[in-house]
Structures are given as C-alpha cells and as structure tokens.
Write a protein that holds these residues in place. Structure first.
Motif, mmCIF file in Angstrom:
data_model
loop_
_atom_site.group_PDB
_atom_site.id
_atom_site.type_symbol
_atom_site.label_atom_id
_atom_site.label_comp_id
_atom_site.label_asym_id
_atom_site.label_seq_id
_atom_site.Cartn_x
_atom_site.Cartn_y
_atom_site.Cartn_z
ATOM 1 N N ASP A 6 -53.056 -50.543 -31.090
ATOM 2 C CA ASP A 6 -53.972 -49.418 -31.331
ATOM 3 C C ASP A 6 -55.087 -49.782 -32.313
ATOM 4 N N THR A 7 -55.076 -51.022 -32.813
ATOM 5 C CA THR A 7 -56.043 -51.397 -33.846
ATOM 6 C C THR A 7 -56.490 -52.853 -33.663
ATOM 7 N N ILE A 8 -57.780 -53.096 -33.875
ATOM 8 C CA ILE A 8 -58.269 -54.482 -33.880
ATOM 9 C C ILE A 8 -59.118 -54.699 -35.140
ATOM 10 N N LEU A 9 -58.783 -55.747 -35.881
ATOM 11 C CA LEU A 9 -59.577 -56.142 -37.043
ATOM 12 C C LEU A 9 -60.413 -57.356 -36.648
ATOM 13 N N PHE A 10 -61.712 -57.201 -36.730
ATOM 14 C CA PHE A 10 -62.631 -58.270 -36.338
ATOM 15 C C PHE A 10 -63.181 -59.016 -37.543
ATOM 16 N N LYS A 37 -60.398 -46.405 -26.844
ATOM 17 C CA LYS A 37 -59.974 -45.644 -28.034
ATOM 18 C C LYS A 37 -59.099 -46.469 -28.987
ATOM 19 N N VAL A 38 -59.474 -47.721 -29.167
ATOM 20 C CA VAL A 38 -58.773 -48.572 -30.135
ATOM 21 C C VAL A 38 -59.470 -48.386 -31.484
ATOM 22 N N LYS A 39 -58.677 -48.322 -32.566
ATOM 23 C CA LYS A 39 -59.280 -48.244 -33.902
ATOM 24 C C LYS A 39 -59.812 -49.631 -34.255
ATOM 25 N N LEU A 40 -61.047 -49.666 -34.786
ATOM 26 C CA LEU A 40 -61.669 -50.953 -35.092
ATOM 27 C C LEU A 40 -62.060 -51.034 -36.568
ATOM 28 N N ALA A 41 -61.950 -52.239 -37.121
ATOM 29 C CA ALA A 41 -62.523 -52.496 -38.443
ATOM 30 C C ALA A 41 -63.125 -53.884 -38.415
ATOM 31 N N LEU A 67 -70.410 -47.153 -40.416
ATOM 32 C CA LEU A 67 -70.408 -47.698 -41.788
ATOM 33 C C LEU A 67 -68.981 -47.817 -42.330
ATOM 34 N N GLU A 68 -68.159 -46.794 -42.067
ATOM 35 C CA GLU A 68 -66.786 -46.775 -42.605
ATOM 36 C C GLU A 68 -65.905 -47.852 -41.976
ATOM 37 N N GLU A 69 -66.381 -48.436 -40.885
ATOM 38 C CA GLU A 69 -65.561 -49.464 -40.223
ATOM 39 C C GLU A 69 -65.773 -50.864 -40.814
ATOM 40 N N VAL A 70 -66.766 -50.988 -41.692
ATOM 41 C CA VAL A 70 -67.029 -52.288 -42.319
ATOM 42 C C VAL A 70 -66.146 -52.392 -43.564
ATOM 43 N N PHE A 71 -65.322 -53.425 -43.607
ATOM 44 C CA PHE A 71 -64.355 -53.569 -44.700
ATOM 45 C C PHE A 71 -64.593 -54.884 -45.441
ATOM 46 N N ARG A 192 -56.341 -48.168 -44.818
ATOM 47 C CA ARG A 192 -57.519 -47.315 -44.641
ATOM 48 C C ARG A 192 -57.555 -46.729 -43.234
ATOM 49 N N LEU A 193 -57.111 -47.530 -42.249
ATOM 50 C CA LEU A 193 -57.116 -47.073 -40.856
ATOM 51 C C LEU A 193 -55.874 -46.254 -40.518
ATOM 52 N N GLY A 194 -54.876 -46.297 -41.394
ATOM 53 C CA GLY A 194 -53.602 -45.659 -41.082
ATOM 54 C C GLY A 194 -52.898 -46.401 -39.954
ATOM 55 N N SER A 195 -53.031 -47.722 -39.932
ATOM 56 C CA SER A 195 -52.464 -48.539 -38.856
ATOM 57 C C SER A 195 -51.332 -49.409 -39.364
#
Ligand code: MG
Length: 258
Positions: A6-10, A37-41, A67-71, A192-195
């Motif tokens: 459900d999540t991908i960190l790039f 609908k995958v959560k991305l950061a 903006l909030e997806e940039v970590f 932060r993503l709740g993942s």
C-alpha cells in the motif's frame, strides 16, 4: 504483490530523474501509481534545500507530487518531535531551516536533543562549544547528515557529518542519523504515512543507501539500474535487493505481478 503493497518510498536523484530531467516516462509512472491508490513518499538526504525548493523542482519536471509527500531530514526532525511531543531540542541549523522548524519545543539550557544540520551561516566557536556542553550534559544528538564533504562548482566543501563526527568524538556519544540509510529515518517516513514496512516498497538507485535502509526496516527493496547504479558494487555488496529493474518505468508491472 499488489494486494499486500500500500506504500512506495521513492528515492529522487538517479531514480525519478537524472541530471535534472525525468528518467524516461517516470512522470507517467507516478500517474499510474496514483490510479492504484498507493501511498507515495519521495525521500531524499538533501538538507541544503528546503522541502519547498525540492518540491518545486519536481513540479517543474512535470511530476504530480504533493508538498507533504517530500520527505527530507528536516521533515524527519518534524516527525520525530511530533512522535515525541514532550521532548525539547536545541537547533544547530541554518536560519532557513530554523524557520521551517517553527513550533518545536526549544530549550536553550538543557535540551533533550541537539539537532545538528548545516549551520554554515552561524559557525563560530561559542555556538559549537555551547552544543558540546549540552551533549556532555546529557543531550542526545540528531544528525541531519553524516556526509563529511560535498562537491560544488567551487570544489570540495566540508559537510555536516564532519561536525557531527567532531561532537561524537569529543563527547563519546553516537548521533542518530535522520537521513538514509538510517532505520530511524525510514521509520519516521513510514510513521508520517501511517504505513507498515511489510506493506512498503523502497525503490532507489543506490544500494548502500536505499537498499540498506529498506533492509533495516524490513521493507521490500527494489534497485533500479539508473543513476548511481554500479554492477560491481551491487555484486560485492552484503545486502541483496529483493528486485532489480532496469529503470522506474518497470515498477508498475512489477507491482502488478503475482
Ligand atoms: Mg539516488
């Protein structure tokens, strides 16, 4: 593996873009993942630019990223103190970063943590000695980078990590790195993503940074052979990525595989 992810960190540089330009149709890859609908950061160790600056560059390249997806390490500091609301800190950072960390519980006497980042605009002995005393007195060190140097048009330059190393040596205390490949950094991005790590893919071009970090939190790791990719290093490196793909455009089909 779509069902369990459900999540991908790039990673950014070398993964989404190289030399300031998107890698092939990387812009479309993000669009495809949005439909899923995958959560991305988008995680980067860059601490010299603000999150806003990094975000603007991505937008200018055509990426549909919030903006909030940039970590970044600075975003990680915010998340760290959001997770540890009662803890205080002293910030040894540039004025610009100081401004962007407004709202933290600052302490000029006996902080729980000192945050050490780029402080090139206020480097002086008094400031360094003040932080040294805090640490000797019990403060923990949060480092925004452990890189000892960086290159710019003017040549090689001393970096945050060298100052962090100075405090570590003088105080015989190890700093916690809030940047890749540290476990704490990846966990803060997931918080932060709740993942959860087991439902997360980390994709990057640097095995020593991106894949090591993914392994540290037990996320699924995907190495791309663009950017910093070096076959010899990958062959001899102790950690093995779960998947290797030619470039980011192969990620959606990997995701959809059984
Ligand atoms: Mg990279």
């Amino acid at each position: 593996m779509r069902g369990k992810i459900d999540t991908i960190l790039f990673d950014l540089d070398g993964t989404l873009y190289a030399k300031g330009k998107p890698i092939k149709s990387a812009v479309n890859v993000i669009e495809t993942l949005r439909k899923e609908k995958v959560k991305l950061a988008f995680i980067t160790n860059t601490d010299g630019w603000t999150v806003e600056h990094i975000h603007k560059r991505l937008i200018d390249m055509g990426f549909n990223i919030a903006l909030e997806e940039v970590f970044t390490p600075v975003a990680a500091v915010k998340q760290f103190f959001a997770d540890n609301k009662d803890k205080s800190c002293y910030l040894l950072v540039t004025d610009e970063v100081f401004e962007s960390l407004k709202g933290l519980k600052l302490n000029d006497i006996n902080p729980d943590y000192v945050v050490v980042g780029d402080f090139s605009d206020k480097t002086n002995y008094e400031e360094i000695n003040k932080v040294f005393r805090f640490i000797m007195n019990g403060s923990e060190i949060l480092a925004l980078s452990k890189a000892n140097y960086y290159f710019q048009d003017n040549g090689i330059n001393i970096n945050t990590g060298a100052f962090v190393g100075m405090f570590e040596k003088a105080c015989e205390k190890e700093a916690v790195l809030l940047g890749k490949p540290s476990k704490e950094f990846f966990n803060l991005a997931l918080n932060r993503l709740g993942s959860k790590a087991e439902s997360t893919i980390v994709v990057g071009d640097d095995i020593t940074v991106d894949i090591t970090g993914a392994k540290a939190v037990n996320a699924i790791s995907v190495l791309v052979t663009t950017g910093h990719y070096n076959e010899e290093i990958v062959k001899s490196f102790k950690e093995k990525p779960d998947y290797i793909i030619e470039d980011i455009t192969h990620l959606p089909s990997l995701l959809m595989e059984e």
